[in-house]
Design a protein around this motif. Structure first.
Motif, PDB file in Angstrom:
ATOM      1  N   LYS A 168       0.852  -1.043  -0.147  1.00 50.62           N
ATOM      2  CA  LYS A 168       0.218  -0.446  -0.430  1.00 50.62           C
ATOM      3  C   LYS A 168       1.155   1.002   0.078  1.00 50.62           C
ATOM      4  O   LYS A 168       0.872   2.173  -0.222  1.00 50.62           O
ATOM      5  CB  LYS A 168      -0.560   0.296   1.409  1.00 50.62           C
ATOM      6  CG  LYS A 168      -1.699   0.963   1.383  1.00 50.62           C
ATOM      7  CD  LYS A 168      -2.760   1.604   2.746  1.00 50.62           C
ATOM      8  CE  LYS A 168      -2.929   2.673   3.032  1.00 50.62           C
ATOM      9  NZ  LYS A 168      -3.862   2.606   4.143  1.00 50.62           N
ATOM     10  N   LYS A 259      -3.208  11.056  -2.659  1.00 47.70           N
ATOM     11  CA  LYS A 259      -3.732   9.894  -3.681  1.00 47.70           C
ATOM     12  C   LYS A 259      -4.293   9.163  -3.175  1.00 47.70           C
ATOM     13  O   LYS A 259      -5.598   8.642  -3.296  1.00 47.70           O
ATOM     14  CB  LYS A 259      -2.881   9.897  -4.156  1.00 47.70           C
ATOM     15  CG  LYS A 259      -2.094  10.328  -5.660  1.00 47.70           C
ATOM     16  CD  LYS A 259      -0.473  10.345  -6.527  1.00 47.70           C
ATOM     17  CE  LYS A 259       0.239  11.162  -6.919  1.00 47.70           C
ATOM     18  NZ  LYS A 259       1.394  10.704  -7.330  1.00 47.70           N
ATOM     19  N   LEU A 260      -3.733   8.359  -2.031  1.00 51.39           N
ATOM     20  CA  LEU A 260      -4.052   7.113  -1.348  1.00 51.39           C
ATOM     21  C   LEU A 260      -5.515   7.446  -0.914  1.00 51.39           C
ATOM     22  O   LEU A 260      -6.381   6.855  -0.603  1.00 51.39           O
ATOM     23  CB  LEU A 260      -3.457   7.128   0.144  1.00 51.39           C
ATOM     24  CG  LEU A 260      -2.473   5.973  -0.455  1.00 51.39           C
ATOM     25  CD1 LEU A 260      -1.162   5.784   1.193  1.00 51.39           C
ATOM     26  CD2 LEU A 260      -2.285   5.093  -0.927  1.00 51.39           C
ATOM     27  N   ARG A 263      -8.342   6.911  -3.078  1.00 54.10           N
ATOM     28  CA  ARG A 263      -8.672   5.164  -3.358  1.00 54.10           C
ATOM     29  C   ARG A 263      -9.585   4.764  -2.661  1.00 54.10           C
ATOM     30  O   ARG A 263     -10.563   5.171  -1.765  1.00 54.10           O
ATOM     31  CB  ARG A 263      -6.869   4.758  -3.439  1.00 54.10           C
ATOM     32  CG  ARG A 263      -5.843   4.520  -3.650  1.00 54.10           C
ATOM     33  CD  ARG A 263      -5.008   3.891  -3.330  1.00 54.10           C
ATOM     34  NE  ARG A 263      -3.877   3.805  -4.149  1.00 54.10           N
ATOM     35  CZ  ARG A 263      -2.556   3.565  -4.435  1.00 54.10           C
ATOM     36  NH1 ARG A 263      -2.419   2.913  -2.825  1.00 54.10           N
ATOM     37  NH2 ARG A 263      -1.537   4.267  -4.630  1.00 54.10           N
TER      38      ARG A 263
END
Length: 263
Positions: A168, A259-260, A263
Motif C-alpha cells: 500500500k 492519492k491514497l 482510493r
C-alpha cells in the motif's frame, strides 16, 4: 538543558515528525548511580534532531535521555542494565533501586499513552497518516579521523522493515527516496538507501502493529555529517540545510497521501 519529558505540537496535518532520541537530560536521582560520562552519552544520543523537525506542524520532541529510558526499545529492554545493552558501555556504578527504575518505566508508559492519543486524534481527521521517525547515527566509531566505508554508511538510512502492508505504501516510499536523491548537502547528492544500517526500532513497530495499515512510519537515520560525533560540536549550516530538506519533503508526502485518500 530541558527538564520536561517531551514537547508535543498538534495541528491539523497528516504528518507527524518525531525526535525521540533527541534528549540528554537525566533525572539527578538516577544520574548519581551512573558511571558513563555526559560526553559518552551525547555520542550515542541524537542531538540536534529537534532542529531537523522544527518546520513540522505536528511533532514530538523528547528531552529525556535514552540512557535513562529508551523509548525505541520494548519496555523490558528500555533501561540499559548491562554493557551489552548499550554498545559495550558501562552505564551504572550500580543499578538504581527498584523505585527509581519504576519511575522511568512510568515515563515510558506515559509516552506511549500520549502517542496513542495523538495518533488516534490525527486519524479522526485523516484516513491515512505518515510518521517521520527521525534519528542519527555514528560513522566514525573507531576513531575521530577514520570514516566507516560509504558502502555501508549512506547519508540517510531509511528503515522500512516494520511497515505492515508495505504494498500500500510502496509508491509513497519510492517518492520519498526519489525526492531525497534530488537534493544536495555540500553540493553532493544525498545517498539514501533502505535498511542498510537500521531497519526501524520498537517505536515504529509498535505504531504499525497498533494502527495497522492506516499509518506509515518512515525511520529516517541521518549520518552524523552535521556534527563532530566525538566532541558534540554542531555544524549549524548543515543542520539548517537538513531541516529545510525535510520541510521540502513534506510536499510530496502530502501529494502521495492525497492519492491514497482517493482510493
Amino acid at each position: 538543558m530541558k527538564k520536561m519529558l517531551w514537547q508535543i505540537d498538534f495541528k491539523k496535518s497528516p504528518i507527524l515528525a518525531t525526535a525521540i532520541h533527541n534528549g540528554h537530560y537525566i533525572d539527578p536521582s538516577i544520574l548519581e548511580y551512573m558511571k558513563i560520562s555526559s560526553k559518552q552519552r551525547l555520542r550515542e544520543e541524537d542531538p540536534y534532531t529537534e532542529e531537523f523537525i522544527k518546520f513540522f506542524e505536528n511533532k514530538i520532541v523528547v528531552y529525556r535521555s535514552r540512557f535513562q529510558i529508551d523509548l525505541n526499545r520494548p519496555i523490558e529492554k528500555a533501561i540499559y542494565k548491562k554493557p551489552e545493552d548499550a554498545w559495550g558501555l558501562e552505564i551504572y556504578k550500580q543499578l538504581p533501586p527498584k523505585e527509581l527504575l519504576e519511575k522511568s518505566y512510568m515515563i515510558y508508559n506515559m509516552f506511549y499513552k500520549e502517542v496513542d492519543f495523538l495518533i488516534n486524534s490525527m486519524l479522526d481527521f485523516f484516513k491515512n497518516i505518515v510518521v517521520l521517525d527521525i534519528h542519527s547515527y555514528n560513522y566514525r566509531r573507531k576513531s575521530p579521523y577514520i570514516e566507516e566505508p560509504k558502502s555501508q554508511n549512506p547519508d540517510i538510512n531509511l528503515g522500512t522493515k516494520t511497515i505492515k502492508r508495505k504494498k500500500k505504501w510502496q509508491k509513497l516510499i519510492d517518492r520519498v527516496i526519489e525526492e531525497f536523491k534530488k537534493r544536495k548537502i555540500d553540493d553532493i547528492n544525498i545517498d539514501i538507501r533502505e535498511n542498510v544500517k537500521f531497519k526501524g526500532g520498537y517505536f515504529p513497530y509498535w505504531i504499525h502493529n497498533r494502527f495497522d495499515h492506516r499509518v506509515c512510519v518512515l525511520s529516517i537515520e541521518f549520518k552524523k555529517i552535521f556534527m563532530d560525533e566525538w566532541t558534540g560540536k554542531a555544524y549549524f549550516e548543515k543542520i539548517n540545510k537538513i531541516a529545510e530538506i525535510l520541510k521540502e519533503i513534506k510536499i510530496p508526502i502530502l501529494e502521495e497521501l492525497e492519492k491514497l485518500e482517493k482510493r
